[in-house]
Design an enzyme around this catalytic site. Structure first.
Site, PDB file in Angstrom:
ATOM      1  N   GLY A   9       0.836  -1.185   0.000  1.00  0.00           N
ATOM      2  CA  GLY A   9       0.000   0.000   0.000  1.00  0.00           C
ATOM      3  C   GLY A   9       0.872   1.235   0.000  1.00  0.00           C
ATOM      4  O   GLY A   9       1.933   1.258  -0.633  1.00  0.00           O
ATOM      5  N   ALA A  10       0.453   2.260   0.719  1.00  0.00           N
ATOM      6  CA  ALA A  10       1.184   3.522   0.685  1.00  0.00           C
ATOM      7  C   ALA A  10       2.617   3.373   1.175  1.00  0.00           C
ATOM      8  O   ALA A  10       3.573   3.696   0.453  1.00  0.00           O
ATOM      9  CB  ALA A  10       0.438   4.562   1.538  1.00  0.00           C
ATOM     10  N   GLY A  12       4.374   0.556   1.984  1.00  0.00           N
ATOM     11  CA  GLY A  12       5.100  -0.493   1.288  1.00  0.00           C
ATOM     12  C   GLY A  12       5.579  -0.033  -0.080  1.00  0.00           C
ATOM     13  O   GLY A  12       6.708  -0.306  -0.493  1.00  0.00           O
ATOM     14  N   ASN A 103       2.713  -0.768  12.079  1.00  0.00           N
ATOM     15  CA  ASN A 103       2.229   0.018  13.207  1.00  0.00           C
ATOM     16  C   ASN A 103       1.702  -0.911  14.296  1.00  0.00           C
ATOM     17  O   ASN A 103       1.220  -2.011  14.013  1.00  0.00           O
ATOM     18  CB  ASN A 103       1.080   0.937  12.771  1.00  0.00           C
ATOM     19  CG  ASN A 103       1.554   2.126  11.971  1.00  0.00           C
ATOM     20  OD1 ASN A 103       2.687   2.565  12.104  1.00  0.00           O
ATOM     21  ND2 ASN A 103       0.677   2.654  11.138  1.00  0.00           N
ATOM     22  N   ALA A 129       3.403   8.377   4.027  1.00  0.00           N
ATOM     23  CA  ALA A 129       3.070   8.119   2.627  1.00  0.00           C
ATOM     24  C   ALA A 129       1.558   8.159   2.480  1.00  0.00           C
ATOM     25  O   ALA A 129       0.823   7.876   3.430  1.00  0.00           O
ATOM     26  CB  ALA A 129       3.613   6.753   2.183  1.00  0.00           C
ATOM     27  N   LYS A 185       6.258   5.072  19.087  1.00  0.00           N
ATOM     28  CA  LYS A 185       5.483   5.337  17.873  1.00  0.00           C
ATOM     29  C   LYS A 185       4.028   4.900  18.050  1.00  0.00           C
ATOM     30  O   LYS A 185       3.102   5.583  17.596  1.00  0.00           O
ATOM     31  CB  LYS A 185       6.082   4.626  16.665  1.00  0.00           C
ATOM     32  CG  LYS A 185       5.308   5.019  15.390  1.00  0.00           C
ATOM     33  CD  LYS A 185       5.714   4.300  14.160  1.00  0.00           C
ATOM     34  CE  LYS A 185       4.839   4.757  12.992  1.00  0.00           C
ATOM     35  NZ  LYS A 185       5.095   4.014  11.758  1.00  0.00           N
ATOM     36  N   ASN A 189       0.829   7.191  17.454  1.00  0.00           N
ATOM     37  CA  ASN A 189      -0.316   6.774  16.642  1.00  0.00           C
ATOM     38  C   ASN A 189      -1.589   6.722  17.481  1.00  0.00           C
ATOM     39  O   ASN A 189      -2.679   7.088  17.020  1.00  0.00           O
ATOM     40  CB  ASN A 189      -0.058   5.404  16.022  1.00  0.00           C
ATOM     41  CG  ASN A 189       0.942   5.458  14.887  1.00  0.00           C
ATOM     42  OD1 ASN A 189       1.192   6.515  14.325  1.00  0.00           O
ATOM     43  ND2 ASN A 189       1.543   4.330  14.559  1.00  0.00           N
ATOM     44  N   GLU A 269      -6.426  -0.537  12.125  1.00  0.00           N
ATOM     45  CA  GLU A 269      -5.531  -1.280  13.017  1.00  0.00           C
ATOM     46  C   GLU A 269      -5.748  -0.904  14.482  1.00  0.00           C
ATOM     47  O   GLU A 269      -4.870  -1.113  15.314  1.00  0.00           O
ATOM     48  CB  GLU A 269      -4.079  -0.985  12.641  1.00  0.00           C
ATOM     49  CG  GLU A 269      -3.714  -1.368  11.229  1.00  0.00           C
ATOM     50  CD  GLU A 269      -2.318  -0.919  10.841  1.00  0.00           C
ATOM     51  OE1 GLU A 269      -1.512  -1.772  10.446  1.00  0.00           O
ATOM     52  OE2 GLU A 269      -2.040   0.297  10.943  1.00  0.00           O
TER      53      GLU A 269
END
Length: 308
Positions: A9-10, A12, A103, A129, A185, A189, A269
């Protein structure tokens, strides 16, 4: 170096693009049919700091990949990590290094079921991204990627991968304590992703509200208490300041959870971020009402939007 990006996706796609640009032999692996078709027919379109580029890069579904690879970077959504690892088992050989950069918290538990401890690396990246459509990503800003071998003795291989990341401009760092960075992180998030998703706001818009600091402090306080039980020492004040700094630096950015749910109608997630803290707090006999409520609200939003 033969590199596979599992989950393209973004983020990756960002790693695949930058590693490819640095001269590595890179393949993308994904399950989104429209994304796969677009890249196969038209290449990967990258808006890179305002300049558009198109690169031709191979992309496959998991069951189509047969060739041996040296390194696999995992970039699936957290809830799909196990299924992806199971599907790509044929390309995970006895010397294939598998780097988890997802994440959230606790992915090593899933990784152990599919990858030998000697070949496991865990890490965290603070690059951003955006996925603007099938086969199209938008990249800007800077970041870093921190990794560490899971089992002692794997430092040399880990540092080889760090060098590959550095050479690709991904600012690789070898960590002596990546668990701390993963938790920090996750806390960032936890404070930004779900709140911006619920408010349908950018980071900057969220922190223009009078309630932003209070909400952030409640979330961080619960993260700090649970992290301590995991033998991770998060400093409350430093973490709050870091979150505020991040919101200022990336003020116009919609976080990945907003991109998933609000922009692409996908499940989030949340269970691996705020939900993980709420779940662990209960196990430790602690209370995490703010993170528990945020988790419930995101799940309610998923149901309202019929996210898939």
């Amino acid at each position: 170096m033969k590199i596979a990006i599992a989950g393209s996706g973004a983020m990756g796609s960002r790693f695949g693009f930058m590693l490819h640009q640095a001269g590595n032999d890179v393949i993308l692996i994904d399950k989104w049919d429209a994304h796969i078709k677009a890249i196969q027919e038209n290449g990967l379109t990258v808006n890179y700091n305002g300049t558009e580029k198109v690169i031709n890069i191979p992309i496959y579904r998991p069951d189509e990949v047969k060739e041996k690879v040296d390194v696999i970077f995992m970039f699936t959504k957290a809830m799909f990590l196990g299924s992806m690892l199971e599907e790509i088992q044929p390309i995970i050989k006895e010397d294939t290094q598998v780097v988890c950069l997802l994440n959230g918290i606790g992915h090593e538990t899933v990784m152990k079921q599919y990858v030998s401890l000697e070949n496991m690396l865990i890490g965290v990246t603070i690059w951003t991204a955006g996925l603007t459509g099938p086969g199209k990503i938008e990249l800007e800003g800077t970041g870093s990627t921190e990794i560490q071998n899971f089992k002692p003795g794997g430092e040399e291989k880990a540092k080889e991968i760090v060098k590959i990341l550095k050479d690709a401009g991904l600012n690789g760092i070898y960590s002596e304590d990546v668990k701390f960075s993963i938790w920090r992180k996750a806390c960032v998030n936890g404070a930004l992703n779900a709140t911006c998703t619920l408010l349908d706001a950018t980071l900057g818009e969220m922190f223009e509200t009078d309630q932003a600091i209070s909400i952030t402090k409640n979330i961080v306080n619960e993260f700090v208490q649970v992290a301590e039980k995991q033998e991770v020492q998060l400093d409350f004040e430093d973490t709050v300041e870091y979150i505020i700094k991040t919101s200022h630096e990336l003020g116009h950015h919609y976080p990945s959870m907003h991109q998933d749910l609000m922009q692409h109608n996908r499940l989030t997630e949340i269970d691996y971020i705020n939900g993980a803290v709420a779940r662990l707090a209960e196990e430790y006999g602690l209370k995490a009402p703010t993170n528990a409520l945020i988790t419930e609200l995101i799940h309610a939003k998923e149901q309202i939007l019929n996210a898939k």
